[in-house]
Every structure is written in structure tokens, then in C-alpha cells.
Design a protein around this motif. Structure first.
Motif, short mmCIF file in Angstrom:
data_model
loop_
_atom_site.label_atom_id
_atom_site.label_comp_id
_atom_site.label_asym_id
_atom_site.label_seq_id
_atom_site.Cartn_x
_atom_site.Cartn_y
_atom_site.Cartn_z
N VAL A 66 38.51 -14.30 1.72
CA VAL A 66 37.40 -13.91 2.61
C VAL A 66 36.85 -12.56 2.18
CG1 VAL A 66 36.78 -13.27 4.96
CG2 VAL A 66 38.15 -15.32 4.54
N ARG A 67 37.73 -11.61 1.91
CA ARG A 67 37.28 -10.29 1.45
C ARG A 67 36.48 -10.40 0.16
NH1 ARG A 67 39.60 -5.70 3.71
NH2 ARG A 67 41.26 -6.15 5.19
N ASN A 68 36.94 -11.26 -0.75
CA ASN A 68 36.24 -11.46 -2.01
C ASN A 68 34.84 -12.01 -1.78
OD1 ASN A 68 35.56 -13.72 -4.20
ND2 ASN A 68 36.58 -11.98 -5.20
N ARG A 69 34.72 -13.01 -0.90
CA ARG A 69 33.42 -13.61 -0.62
C ARG A 69 32.47 -12.60 0.03
NH1 ARG A 69 36.48 -16.89 -2.86
NH2 ARG A 69 36.03 -19.11 -2.98
N LEU A 70 33.00 -11.78 0.94
CA LEU A 70 32.17 -10.76 1.59
C LEU A 70 31.74 -9.69 0.58
CD1 LEU A 70 34.04 -10.38 4.98
CD2 LEU A 70 31.79 -11.40 4.61
N LYS A 71 32.65 -9.31 -0.31
CA LYS A 71 32.31 -8.30 -1.32
C LYS A 71 31.22 -8.81 -2.25
CE LYS A 71 34.16 -5.10 -4.60
NZ LYS A 71 34.87 -3.89 -4.32
N ARG A 72 31.26 -10.08 -2.59
CA ARG A 72 30.22 -10.66 -3.44
C ARG A 72 28.84 -10.50 -2.81
NH1 ARG A 72 32.35 -16.54 -5.46
NH2 ARG A 72 34.21 -15.84 -6.56
N LEU A 73 28.77 -10.57 -1.49
CA LEU A 73 27.47 -10.43 -0.81
C LEU A 73 26.90 -9.04 -0.98
CD1 LEU A 73 27.98 -12.50 2.45
CD2 LEU A 73 26.50 -13.02 0.50
N HIS A 74 27.74 -8.04 -1.22
CA HIS A 74 27.24 -6.69 -1.46
C HIS A 74 26.32 -6.65 -2.68
CE1 HIS A 74 29.49 -4.07 1.31
NE2 HIS A 74 30.36 -5.06 1.31
N TYR A 75 26.56 -7.53 -3.62
CA TYR A 75 25.79 -7.56 -4.86
C TYR A 75 24.64 -8.55 -4.80
CZ TYR A 75 29.88 -4.99 -6.28
OH TYR A 75 30.87 -4.06 -6.35
N ARG A 76 24.40 -9.12 -3.62
CA ARG A 76 23.31 -10.07 -3.43
C ARG A 76 22.47 -9.66 -2.22
NH1 ARG A 76 25.25 -15.84 -2.91
NH2 ARG A 76 23.04 -16.19 -3.19
N PRO A 77 21.75 -8.53 -2.33
CA PRO A 77 20.98 -8.07 -1.17
C PRO A 77 19.93 -9.09 -0.72
CG PRO A 77 20.41 -6.80 -3.12
CD PRO A 77 21.59 -7.66 -3.49
N GLY A 78 19.46 -9.92 -1.61
CA GLY A 78 18.50 -10.95 -1.23
C GLY A 78 19.10 -11.94 -0.25
N ALA A 79 20.39 -12.24 -0.43
CA ALA A 79 21.06 -13.16 0.50
C ALA A 79 21.16 -12.53 1.88
CB ALA A 79 22.45 -13.51 -0.03
N VAL A 80 21.52 -11.26 1.91
CA VAL A 80 21.63 -10.56 3.19
C VAL A 80 20.27 -10.49 3.87
CG1 VAL A 80 22.25 -8.38 4.29
CG2 VAL A 80 23.65 -9.26 2.43
N ASP A 81 19.21 -10.22 3.10
CA ASP A 81 17.86 -10.23 3.66
C ASP A 81 17.52 -11.61 4.21
OD1 ASP A 81 17.55 -7.58 2.95
OD2 ASP A 81 16.38 -8.03 1.13
#
Length: 97
Positions: A66-81
Motif C-alpha cells: 500500500v505504501r508503495n502504491r501511494l508513493k507511486r502517486l507522488h510521481y503522477r500529479p496528473g492522477a491526483v488532479d
């Protein structure tokens, strides 16, 4: 920016004072029970989908995944947007009700 539900600790007098002391922080309180307006719900759907069909034998291994998947989102700001856009909310200056 802080987006919170209306959990009693989030709307307490102490929390309002802590937020007011931080002029750099903008807090948005969601209406009661509104998962469709909470961008975090999109994050968890995304993470859970990436963990589907995995059989984990130890809780610490699941936590690491889970931590790994959440950390990956840090490098995908478009996904967070995209999670924010999925709510229909905007990150503008809030107006008083």
C-alpha cells in the motif's frame, strides 16, 4: 489545502483554532457523508484496484505494498488532479456559505 469530512475531531474548537493559526492552510469541510466529493475516495479506489487478486501472507507485506502504491502517486500529479476533477470540485478560494 486540507479537505476533511465532518468527523467530530475535524470540526472541534481546537482544530478550528489550529487551522486559523496557519494562514498558509486552506481547509475545506465536506458535507456530512459525501464520499463522491472526497478526492481521497478516488485514491483508495485506485490503490485497491492495483492490489486486486493479490494474496498477501503477512500484514507487514500488505502495508509495504500500500505504501508503495501511494508513493507511486507522488510521481503522477496528473492522477491526483484527476481524483480532484472526478469530484467536480475546484481548488479555488472557498466562499462562505
Amino acid at each position: 489545502m486540507l479537505v476533511w469530512d465532518r468527523l467530530n475531531t475535524h470540526v472541534s474548537r481546537l482544530m478550528r483554532e489550529l487551522i486559523a493559526e496557519r494562514t498558509w492552510l486552506t481547509a475545506f469541510l465536506l458535507p456530512a457523508h459525501s464520499p463522491d466529493l472526497n478526492p481521497v475516495e478516488g485514491v483508495w479506489v485506485h490503490v485497491k484496484r492495483s492490489l486486486a487478486n493479490l494474496a498477501v501472507v503477512a500484514l507487514d507485506r500488505l502495508e509495504a505494498l500500500v505504501r508503495n502504491r501511494l508513493k507511486r502517486l507522488h510521481y503522477r500529479p496528473g492522477a491526483v488532479d484527476g481524483f480532484m476533477a472526478g469530484t467536480g470540485l475546484t481548488a479555488g478560494v472557498p466562499t462562505s456559505p
